[in-house]
Design a protein around this motif. Structure first.
Motif, PDB file in Angstrom:
ATOM      1  N   GLY A 158      -3.146  39.961  66.159  1.00  0.00           N
ATOM      2  CA  GLY A 158      -3.766  41.228  65.795  1.00  0.00           C
ATOM      3  C   GLY A 158      -4.744  41.727  66.837  1.00  0.00           C
ATOM      4  O   GLY A 158      -4.795  42.922  67.145  1.00  0.00           O
ATOM      5  N   VAL A 159      -5.547  40.827  67.394  1.00  0.00           N
ATOM      6  CA  VAL A 159      -6.515  41.209  68.425  1.00  0.00           C
ATOM      7  C   VAL A 159      -5.801  41.734  69.664  1.00  0.00           C
ATOM      8  O   VAL A 159      -6.197  42.748  70.254  1.00  0.00           O
ATOM      9  CB  VAL A 159      -7.427  40.015  68.781  1.00  0.00           C
ATOM     10  CG1 VAL A 159      -8.256  40.300  70.027  1.00  0.00           C
ATOM     11  CG2 VAL A 159      -8.343  39.692  67.605  1.00  0.00           C
ATOM     12  N   LEU A 160      -4.724  41.076  70.066  1.00  0.00           N
ATOM     13  CA  LEU A 160      -3.965  41.528  71.235  1.00  0.00           C
ATOM     14  C   LEU A 160      -3.440  42.949  71.046  1.00  0.00           C
ATOM     15  O   LEU A 160      -3.366  43.719  72.002  1.00  0.00           O
ATOM     16  CB  LEU A 160      -2.800  40.582  71.505  1.00  0.00           C
ATOM     17  CG  LEU A 160      -3.135  39.267  72.213  1.00  0.00           C
ATOM     18  CD1 LEU A 160      -1.937  38.333  72.191  1.00  0.00           C
ATOM     19  CD2 LEU A 160      -3.572  39.519  73.642  1.00  0.00           C
ATOM     20  N   HIS A 161      -3.088  43.288  69.835  1.00  0.00           N
ATOM     21  CA  HIS A 161      -2.507  44.609  69.567  1.00  0.00           C
ATOM     22  C   HIS A 161      -3.557  45.711  69.414  1.00  0.00           C
ATOM     23  O   HIS A 161      -3.237  46.885  69.588  1.00  0.00           O
ATOM     24  CB  HIS A 161      -1.649  44.565  68.306  1.00  0.00           C
ATOM     25  CG  HIS A 161      -0.253  44.084  68.545  1.00  0.00           C
ATOM     26  ND1 HIS A 161       0.721  44.875  69.100  1.00  0.00           N
ATOM     27  CD2 HIS A 161       0.324  42.872  68.336  1.00  0.00           C
ATOM     28  CE1 HIS A 161       1.846  44.192  69.207  1.00  0.00           C
ATOM     29  NE2 HIS A 161       1.638  42.979  68.752  1.00  0.00           N
ATOM     30  N   HIS A 162      -4.794  45.355  69.101  1.00  0.00           N
ATOM     31  CA  HIS A 162      -5.769  46.390  68.748  1.00  0.00           C
ATOM     32  C   HIS A 162      -6.990  46.492  69.660  1.00  0.00           C
ATOM     33  O   HIS A 162      -7.732  47.467  69.562  1.00  0.00           O
ATOM     34  CB  HIS A 162      -6.245  46.168  67.309  1.00  0.00           C
ATOM     35  CG  HIS A 162      -5.186  46.391  66.280  1.00  0.00           C
ATOM     36  ND1 HIS A 162      -4.423  45.367  65.758  1.00  0.00           N
ATOM     37  CD2 HIS A 162      -4.731  47.526  65.697  1.00  0.00           C
ATOM     38  CE1 HIS A 162      -3.560  45.860  64.879  1.00  0.00           C
ATOM     39  NE2 HIS A 162      -3.719  47.160  64.829  1.00  0.00           N
ATOM     40  N   VAL A 163      -7.225  45.510  70.509  1.00  0.00           N
ATOM     41  CA  VAL A 163      -8.395  45.546  71.385  1.00  0.00           C
ATOM     42  C   VAL A 163      -8.006  46.128  72.738  1.00  0.00           C
ATOM     43  O   VAL A 163      -6.985  45.751  73.312  1.00  0.00           O
ATOM     44  CB  VAL A 163      -8.982  44.128  71.552  1.00  0.00           C
ATOM     45  CG1 VAL A 163     -10.026  44.096  72.650  1.00  0.00           C
ATOM     46  CG2 VAL A 163      -9.589  43.661  70.225  1.00  0.00           C
TER      47      VAL A 163
END
Length: 279
Positions: free
Chosen positions: A259-264
């Motif tokens: 999730g972090v890879l996709h949103h940060v």
């Protein structure tokens, strides 16, 4: 730890941003830069001349940004993900762009960066674009799991090399039964106090072992991805373990790191313990 950073390039803008990130990191931490381009042998694939050109351009950019660090290049022929994973085994870390020439324009994260982040032997830094602002802050997600311990160690190294503050995010979620009404309100308050205290206590040994660093921390009661995305707005780098306490043992890349890879939007480092450190 090996003395070089590997950068996978393909001539795309995110790959160039990864080269720039790696060059700056190598300069800060006294490492060499190894730039590789995997020239896949598929019908209608790019020519050897294009591969050589992509390597030459990337090396030129890296040398512009480093004063004394060694910059080497190599053209590989095989499978991009497999070759980059193999490269990671002897590297300090691996840097890649968020998506390459083969990615769809609307995609935030490409298959190569996602595949490498889930399988590489050490830290993988995924870079989307050059950083417009410098915040002097590194953010790390930490839950006390083996993978987050490795992430914390890498985050501390990064913060020290940058002369930056380290901010530790230990997010947790309210148990499902809390939604059943006020009957459980007292118990819920106890859980909040206990979870917050436990999360704070986990950070204390790291703060004691690293008195030269400014280490702040927070224990938000919300989904870890949201907490890290919020903290990332004023971060130069976000560091996460490849999976945490909530991940299945067989999972290669956990839901939080995914999730972090996709949103940060800032660079994200996904850290797995080295083979001998694997929990």
């Amino acid at each position: 730890m090996a003395g070089h950073i590997v950068v996978g390039v393909d001539g795309s803008a995110p790959a160039t941003a990864a080269v720039e990130w790696a060059a700056a990191d190598a300069q800060r931490r006294g490492l060499a830069v190894r730039i590789v381009h995997v020239c896949e042998q598929w019908p209608h694939s790019e020519s050897t001349e294009y591969c050589a050109g992509a390597l030459e351009a990337a090396a030129g950019r890296a040398r512009e940004l480093t004063r004394s660090m060694q910059v080497t290049t190599e053209m590989l022929k095989g499978n991009v993900i497999a070759d980059l994973i193999a490269e990671s085994r002897s590297a300090d870390s691996l840097a890649v762009g968020s998506r390459g020439l083969g990615g769809f324009a609307g995609m935030v994260l490409g298959s190569v960066s996602l595949g490498v982040a889930g399988h590489a032997a050490g830290p993988v830094v995924v870079v989307r674009a050059p950083s417009a602002l410098q915040h002097d802050r590194v953010v790390v997600g930490y839950d006390g799991s083996g993978h987050s311990e490795a992430a914390m160690a890498y985050a501390i190294e990064q913060a020290r090399a940058r002369g930056a503050q380290l901010h530790v995010v230990s997010a947790w979620q309210v148990p499902a039964f809390a939604s059943y009404g006020v009957t459980y309100s007292s118990l819920l308050e106890d859980i909040v106090r206990e979870e917050t205290h436990t999360a704070r206590e986990r950070v204390t040994p790291w703060r004691e072992r690293n008195p030269d660093l400014v280490i702040s921390d927070e224990q938000p009661c919300e989904h870890p991805v949201k907490a890290l995305v919020d903290a990332a707005r004023t971060a130069d780098l976000v560091v996460v373990g490849s999976r945490g306490l909530s991940g299945f043992a067989s999972a290669v890349l956990g839901s939080v790191s995914h999730g972090v890879l996709h949103h940060v939007s800032c660079p994200v480092a996904v850290v797995r313990p080295r083979a001998k450190e694997e929990p």
